[in-house]
Every structure is written in C-alpha cells, then in structure tokens.
Design a protein around this motif. Sequence first.
Motif, mmCIF file in Angstrom:
data_model
loop_
_atom_site.group_PDB
_atom_site.id
_atom_site.type_symbol
_atom_site.label_atom_id
_atom_site.label_comp_id
_atom_site.label_asym_id
_atom_site.label_seq_id
_atom_site.Cartn_x
_atom_site.Cartn_y
_atom_site.Cartn_z
ATOM 1 N N UNK A 217 0.806 -1.217 0.000
ATOM 2 C CA UNK A 217 0.000 0.000 0.000
ATOM 3 C C UNK A 217 0.840 1.267 0.000
ATOM 4 N N UNK A 218 1.961 1.255 0.715
ATOM 5 C CA UNK A 218 2.831 2.433 0.747
ATOM 6 C C UNK A 218 3.775 2.491 -0.442
ATOM 7 N N UNK A 219 3.856 1.422 -1.204
ATOM 8 C CA UNK A 219 4.665 1.415 -2.422
ATOM 9 C C UNK A 219 6.155 1.472 -2.194
ATOM 10 N N UNK A 220 6.609 1.038 -1.021
ATOM 11 C CA UNK A 220 8.031 1.169 -0.715
ATOM 12 C C UNK A 220 8.837 -0.107 -0.745
ATOM 13 N N UNK A 221 8.206 -1.221 -1.092
ATOM 14 C CA UNK A 221 8.930 -2.498 -1.095
ATOM 15 C C UNK A 221 9.769 -2.644 -2.364
ATOM 16 N N UNK A 222 10.760 -3.508 -2.289
ATOM 17 C CA UNK A 222 11.652 -3.786 -3.417
ATOM 18 C C UNK A 222 11.297 -5.138 -4.035
ATOM 19 N N UNK B 162 8.514 1.203 -8.618
ATOM 20 C CA UNK B 162 8.704 -0.239 -8.758
ATOM 21 C C UNK B 162 7.374 -0.989 -8.786
ATOM 22 N N UNK B 163 6.291 -0.262 -9.024
ATOM 23 C CA UNK B 163 4.984 -0.900 -9.019
ATOM 24 C C UNK B 163 4.891 -2.055 -10.001
ATOM 25 N N UNK B 164 5.342 -1.839 -11.233
ATOM 26 C CA UNK B 164 5.308 -2.892 -12.247
ATOM 27 C C UNK B 164 6.291 -4.008 -11.893
ATOM 28 N N UNK B 165 7.501 -3.635 -11.507
ATOM 29 C CA UNK B 165 8.523 -4.639 -11.163
ATOM 30 C C UNK B 165 8.053 -5.521 -10.007
ATOM 31 N N UNK B 166 7.413 -4.914 -9.004
ATOM 32 C CA UNK B 166 6.928 -5.688 -7.860
ATOM 33 C C UNK B 166 5.789 -6.615 -8.256
#
Length: 540
Positions: free
Chosen positions: A179-184, A213-217
């Motif tokens: 949700x926060x969009x901060x993961x790798x 990194x939304x698409x990459x994740x």
Amino acid sequence: MSKKICLYDTTLRDGTQAEGISLSVEDKVKIAARLDQFGIDWIEGGWPGSNPKDMAFFEKMKEFPLKQAKIAAFGSTCRPGVAAEVDSNLQAILDSGAAVATIFGKSWDLHVLEALKTSLEENLRMVRDSISYLKQHQRTVIFDAEHFFDGFKQNADYAVSVLKAAEEAGADWIVLCDTNGGSLPHEVYQIVQTVRQQIATPLGIHSHNDGELGVANALAAVQAGAEQVQGTINGIGERCGNANLISVVANLQLKMGYSCVAEEQLQQLTKLSRYVAEIANMATPNNQPFVGNSAFAHKGGIHVSAVLKDPQTYEHIAPEQVGNRRRVLVSELAGQSNLLAKSEELQISFDGNKQEAREMIQQIKEREFQGYQYEGAEASLSLLLLESSGKLNPLFSLDSFKILMEKTAEHAILSEATVKVRVNGQIMHTAAEGNGPVNALDNALRKALEGVFPVLSQMHLTDYKVRVLDESEATAAKVRVLIESMRNGEKWSTVGVSTNVIEASWEALVDSIRYLLWKEGCTPQELEEQTEQRVGIVNH
C-alpha cells in the motif's frame, strides 16, 4: 499452454484518487466497456458506501451487460465493535448488486493498534465475520490485505494470521498489498513465496509506485506464485500511482510467457491507454513504455540505419504487437536513413543517392539550427518533404493579415484579426475576434476557409507552446511555437519560428491546416466550384 494471470483493474476506484482525475458516471461506464472489450477479468467500479456517484455507477451497470468482465464493489471490513450484518459499508456493497465484493482489512499491527485503535484479535474477528457475511450472500469475495508487506516485515506471524483468518472465512482470493509502495522486488518475491507455502487460497498482488517499482513488484509477485494482478490503466492513482497494467500485461505476455488476454486484444493496448487518458483528460508521457508516442521513435542516424535493416537492433519487441508504430525522427542528428524512412512512410519516392536527398538533409539541419524542431512537429516535416518532392498542392495562400487589440478600463483586452487569403485566385477577406491575437487569427482564418474546406470545422487546437530560443536577446529573442491539433482522436503537431511570436504562431497555425487538407486529399480541381459559390458569401 501458457499459465493464465488474471487482471483486476481499479482505474475507476483507485485511479480516481489521483490528483486532478475526476470521472463522471458516464465516463466510468465508457471505460468499463472498453476494459471489458480488452479482456480484463474484474473491473472495480468504486466504493458504494463512500459517495452517491459510485452507487449510481453500479445502478447503471445493472443495465449494461459485459461480455466477460465482472464488476467488483470495493469497501472495508466491518468496523471495530460492529457486527458484520449491521455494518453500513458491507450493506452498501450488497446493495450495489455487484457479484464480486472486494474488501480490505488491516494486516500491519501498527495500523490495527494506532489507526483503528483496536486489538489484534478484534481485527481478526472483523476480517472473518465480514468475509463470512458476504459469502452467505453468494458473493465472490476478494480480500485485500492492506499494508501486507510492511506488516510482514514488522510482525510476520500476525500478518499471516490475518490471511489465514480470511482463508478460513471462505475468501475466494487473497491479495497482498504494498500500500505504501516502498517495497523492493526481491522483498516482494521472497515474501510472496513464503506466503504461498502457508496459504492455499489463490494469491494476488496490489502494488503502488512510490519507489517507481509498481510494475517490477507485480512481476516479481507473479514469479513467486501470484495469479492475479491489480493495477490501473497508465498507472494513475493516489500519490505516485498504482502498478501500470499496460506495462504489466505487455511484460507478462510478451516477455515472461504468461497469458493475460488474447493476441488480438493485446494489439489494442496502445488504443486502450490513449482512450482512458483522453476520457480522464490527462496527457500520457511520450516516453511511456510500450504505448508512448516515443516508445519506438528513432532519431540517431546510425540507429535508424540499423533498424531499417533489422528492427531487433534497437527495438525490444515489434511495436505492432501492442498496437503502436515505429517512428523515424528527422533532426540535426539525422542521416539519409532517417530521411528515406520518413519519405517511405509518406509514400514519397526519394533517392538517397541523389543530390536532392543530400540537399534536403542539409536544409533540415540548417532550419533546426535556426530554431525549428521537427522531432516534435512531424506534420511540419511532412509538409517540408512533400513540398520538396512537388507533391503538395498550394490550396491557399496569404495576402495579408492585420491584428488590432483594444484595452479599456472596464474590460479585458479584446483582439480582432483581419485576414486576406487567396483560394484558386479568389480573395477571401474576413475578420474575427478572439481572447488573444493567436485565437483571433485562428478564428478569422477558419472563417475564411471553412466554407471551402468543411473538414476544418472538425479540427481544433489542443495545445500551444512558446519557447524562447535565445534568452540573452530579451524581448527581441527568437521564439519557437509548437501547436498541437486534433480531429477525430488523431493528433498532429506543427512548428513556427520567428523573432515575432505572432508570425511564428501564424506559421504553425497554417501548417496545421495545410497538413489536415493534405491528409484529406484535397486538390485544387475539387475546390473550383466550391470557391466560386463561397466567395460571394464571404466578401459580404
């Protein structure tokens, strides 16, 4: 057979939370129809418990049958201390009539304790009871585990216990949300893989783009076992947006061997992207991967020469696979390959070995040195090549124009333009007002020509840019004007350069009209009778 990855679109809900995006009920219905046509599996229509517009959309969709997509209503679990059967949000989901209910619940203990101000056990009760209640009413239930990745990093046992509560209650899908969009990507892969070993219910991924990194994740989650991807068209959404389904679909299907939509539907990807952008009144970046106007544009002469021999040299996929097209830009970096490719695109015979081609390249380079920029004004470049090849009919010419501006204490500045243009030897003399000198010129020129060229009434200007080319010259500096025009969804750009902004604007304005008339195949012979009929009317 390729493994199917299900697509869940939340453009109509999460996408509308983007700054500057507002969709009417009619807009949402149009987009839903287009998403269904493209092959999306679920379309999240909105949060019926939050506003009347979303509920109106669900009412509208009851009368609008879709071919394959299912409409999902979004909402939260029941509130702390409130039974599911009396919770107003859950009741609104049922009242929407949507066959699919997507509810989110907290999976990060920080949010449970600090945001909800309730106990960890009560949160589990809320998840279980909400899903059970919706399942009792024969809904397909998709559970979005909000802030799952942050929650897993802080308290993995509790985050997984939330998923198990959802599974035990009968959730059809469990979606892990960044949700926060901060993961790798490597974190997403490892965590999804770990969850996959503990949860039997099909998994999905909902990633935001705060780290770009939304698409990459999303791709990493699919590799680790996720079978559903949630995202939005063009990646619109709150803050930095959501995973861009446009790029997700192209990468999954063309690069990773998964199946999302049929091949012929994939070829509609560019049109889908631009359709949603148009309705949302937003400009898509030219460099947007796969579908951007520059995604397959080649400028350097060496690049163009190689691409003409074998497109794989500088293209990672064939643009036609996603409904885009190759573009060759002609600029001061261009060689003969660029010019020949552009000539071929315009169906102009041009021999690169002849002096004519070398002179044309030199002319373009000289004009760019003067300030013209043809890579952003392909319509003007096309006219230049057509003129050089003798294939452009001079349908009208300027005799003169005059601009008057008046400012009074009570009113804003009023501009009036008088234009004399010659069509087939006949002079069209008109005047028109506008809210500025360029607008007045545009109105006067159209007034003179629309009777002879009715197609001009369907054209309008969509963008106007002025760039100062030499700041050291202050108000005497040369300026470049770029005008973007559109007709029936097709856009083209033209350029003008002068030390006078009005003259530069006139040049770009005239080119925009000349280009449309060329595209329409107008010829002098076809105009004679129309001109004779029109001239008497205009001069009066």
